[in-house]
Scaffold this motif. Structure first.
Motif, PDB file in Angstrom:
ATOM      1  N   SER A  99     -60.949 -35.922  25.777  1.00 37.20           N
ATOM      2  CA  SER A  99     -61.615 -36.201  24.591  1.00 37.20           C
ATOM      3  C   SER A  99     -61.298 -35.297  23.575  1.00 37.20           C
ATOM      4  CB  SER A  99     -62.963 -36.481  24.650  1.00 37.20           C
ATOM      5  OG  SER A  99     -63.627 -36.720  23.601  1.00 37.20           O
ATOM      6  N   LEU A 100     -60.911 -35.453  22.492  1.00 33.54           N
ATOM      7  CA  LEU A 100     -60.598 -34.381  21.184  1.00 33.54           C
ATOM      8  C   LEU A 100     -61.420 -34.802  20.226  1.00 33.54           C
ATOM      9  CD1 LEU A 100     -57.406 -35.282  22.642  1.00 33.54           C
ATOM     10  CD2 LEU A 100     -56.993 -33.193  21.509  1.00 33.54           C
ATOM     11  N   GLY A 101     -61.783 -33.854  19.442  1.00 39.30           N
ATOM     12  CA  GLY A 101     -62.811 -33.916  18.218  1.00 39.30           C
ATOM     13  C   GLY A 101     -63.170 -32.622  17.665  1.00 39.30           C
ATOM     14  N   LEU A 144     -60.794 -29.586  22.838  1.00 47.25           N
ATOM     15  CA  LEU A 144     -60.361 -30.682  23.833  1.00 47.25           C
ATOM     16  C   LEU A 144     -61.417 -30.575  25.065  1.00 47.25           C
ATOM     17  CD1 LEU A 144     -56.573 -31.499  25.182  1.00 47.25           C
ATOM     18  CD2 LEU A 144     -58.694 -30.889  26.901  1.00 47.25           C
ATOM     19  N   VAL A 145     -61.802 -31.652  25.467  1.00 47.49           N
ATOM     20  CA  VAL A 145     -62.789 -31.789  26.558  1.00 47.49           C
ATOM     21  C   VAL A 145     -62.256 -32.561  27.554  1.00 47.49           C
ATOM     22  CG1 VAL A 145     -65.081 -32.487  27.371  1.00 47.49           C
ATOM     23  CG2 VAL A 145     -64.734 -31.543  24.994  1.00 47.49           C
ATOM     24  N   PRO A 146     -61.697 -32.095  28.942  1.00 47.40           N
ATOM     25  CA  PRO A 146     -61.554 -32.792  29.990  1.00 47.40           C
ATOM     26  C   PRO A 146     -62.550 -33.794  30.349  1.00 47.40           C
ATOM     27  CG  PRO A 146     -61.801 -30.329  30.615  1.00 47.40           C
ATOM     28  CD  PRO A 146     -61.976 -30.540  29.096  1.00 47.40           C
ATOM     29  N   GLY A 147     -62.415 -34.846  31.060  1.00 51.64           N
ATOM     30  CA  GLY A 147     -63.481 -35.713  31.806  1.00 51.64           C
ATOM     31  C   GLY A 147     -62.849 -36.500  32.645  1.00 51.64           C
ATOM     32  N   GLY A 189     -62.556 -39.485  17.068  1.00 56.35           N
ATOM     33  CA  GLY A 189     -61.511 -38.696  17.883  1.00 56.35           C
ATOM     34  C   GLY A 189     -60.827 -39.451  18.969  1.00 56.35           C
ATOM     35  N   PRO A 190     -59.574 -39.228  19.341  1.00 61.34           N
ATOM     36  CA  PRO A 190     -58.984 -39.746  20.580  1.00 61.34           C
ATOM     37  C   PRO A 190     -59.416 -39.306  21.503  1.00 61.34           C
ATOM     38  CG  PRO A 190     -57.481 -38.059  19.454  1.00 61.34           C
ATOM     39  CD  PRO A 190     -58.821 -38.108  18.789  1.00 61.34           C
TER      40      PRO A 190
END
Length: 421
Positions: free
Chosen positions: A136-138, A147-150, A177-178
């Motif tokens: 997830s980006l934002g 950038l957040v990994p999940g 965000g995408p």
């Protein structure tokens, strides 16, 4: 043999470390490549020029559009004379934005821009496998793009509005965000967070449908009229499932009430039966489709809520019981957020009715109209049994954003499902 086992263990650890490093490098490369395609979407108050709200947007390859959440840009849609939109890219360049089309049910908006990104995003046509790592980006809390990994956990269960369950932080400012796979292709759009590493994404399929509609119809000439049509279509789809379902009933106090009538309406319950000191015994059941459609900062729609309450006060004088019974009845209210600028005042009808089995009830049926969306209403209904001096059954529902025909059909089915002795 022990030495061989030791070498195998060391090799396994080294492989894991190399794999982890590879994933980290991949995430870094992913962010470096697509950061220029991420935009901060700013809602500016025209008179002061100051930011009123911020969110995230991203640039699509074909056509060259920016995608964000509807709730990010809603103020500019509803009050364009007061608010305007602006983007800020990774190079700190600014430019204007204009809303072209919206999907208010899925909280999406397409926005035009003069900015052209070197590596715009593309939509992934295949869903990730369950448990896949996605990103997830934002721009959380206006701190800069991250950038957040999940983990991709598939679609949220028991939901009428399809949402991807994402195990990862989606914080304020990341809205719109995408969410991308390891190749940087869009699998979803950030939309909400429930805290504790629990996020929700709008599936890429909803974005594809909005793009297809935009490519066919072009820029919306009247966004408010589009929103009205979308709300009506959504409630018709939802209530066709609810009204056509075979409602299962359960025993409840002195009567029977509906249980989970469709998968996306979930029920919970509580009671104080085991508390010996309570002179008024109370059993409560709640059933709701609790997700809401965002219309503005102070106005939501799309909820369905049912509540049932059985009270018994066998050691109370009938007048004491009736006083407490009245207090429970008076607590019923609409279940969605709205201001007087959004809706009219409730108009209510009060009746004493006789059920098919001869039982009597006081009923209250209240309706308020949406000011900006013709043909849509909020409805509040309450019925209280009247045939016992020291016990009673209260049944209550609220609907938000329904047509009058739908409200009447629901009321008829609900009234026919609740019974008591």
């Amino acid at each position: 043999m022990r030495l061989q086992t030791f070498y195998c263990a060391v090799l396994s650890v080294l492989l894991l470390l190399c794999s982890a490093q590879g994933r980290a490098d991949s995430a870094e490369q992913l962010f470096a490549r697509f950061e220029p395609s991420l935009l901060q979407v700013r809602v500016l108050e025209r008179a002061s020029g100051a930011k009123a709200a911020i969110g995230t947007g991203f640039v699509l390859a074909d056509p060259a559009l920016v995608v964000t959440n509807y709730h990010v840009v809603s103020e500019a849609v509803l009050a364009p004379e007061k608010f305007q939109l602006e983007y800020l890219n990774s190079a700190q360049q600014k430019g204007g934005l204009q809303v072209l089309a919206v999907d208010v049910i899925n909280d999406l908006a397409l926005v035009s821009t003069d900015y052209r990104a070197p590596h715009p995003f593309q939509i992934q046509l295949q869903k990730p496998v369950q448990g896949a790592t996605i990103y997830s980006l934002g721009n959380p809390h206006d701190l800069g793009m991250i950038l957040v990994p999940g983990t991709y956990n598939g679609l949220q269960k028991y939901s009428f509005y399809p949402r991807i369950h994402f195990t990862g932080a989606v914080n304020s400012g990341m809205s719109g965000g995408p969410a991308v796979d390891a190749n940087g292709q869009i699998v979803g759009v950030n939309v909400a967070s429930a805290g504790n590493q629990l996020g929700f994404l709008v599936p890429a399929e909803a974005l594809q449908r909005l793009l297809a509609r935009f490519q066919q119809e072009g820029q919306s000439k009247d966004l408010r009229a589009d929103i009205e049509r979308q709300l009506l279509a959504s409630q018709q789809s939802m209530f066709s499932q609810i009204l056509n379902a075979d409602w299962k009933l359960k025993d409840f106090g002195i009567g029977k009430v509906p249980d989970e009538v469709v998968p996306f309406v979930r029920c919970w319950g509580e009671s104080n039966i085991e508390k010996d000191k309570e002179v008024l015994k109370k059993v409560t059941a709640f059933c709701s489709q609790s997700e809401e459609i965002f219309l503005s900062q102070h106005f939501t729609s799309g909820r369905v809520e049912m509540q049932f309450e059985w009270l018994e006060g066998k050691d109370l004088h009938p007048l004491q019981f009736f006083s407490l019974y009245e207090q429970s009845i008076s607590r019923a209210n609409a279940d969605n957020q709205a201001l007087k600028e959004d809706v009219t005042a409730f108009e209510c009808q009060h009746q004493v009715v006789q059920q098919p089995g001869g039982q009597h009830a006081k009923t209250i049926y209240c309706v308020r109209a949406y000011r900006a969306y013709a043909g849509l209403y909020d409805v509040l209904y309450l019925a209280a049994s009247l045939d016992h001096q020291q016990q009673g059954l209260i049944s209550h529902y609220t609907l938000s954003g329904v047509s009058q025909d739908t409200a009447r059909a629901f009321s008829q089915k609900f009234s026919g499902a609740v019974s008591w002795q």
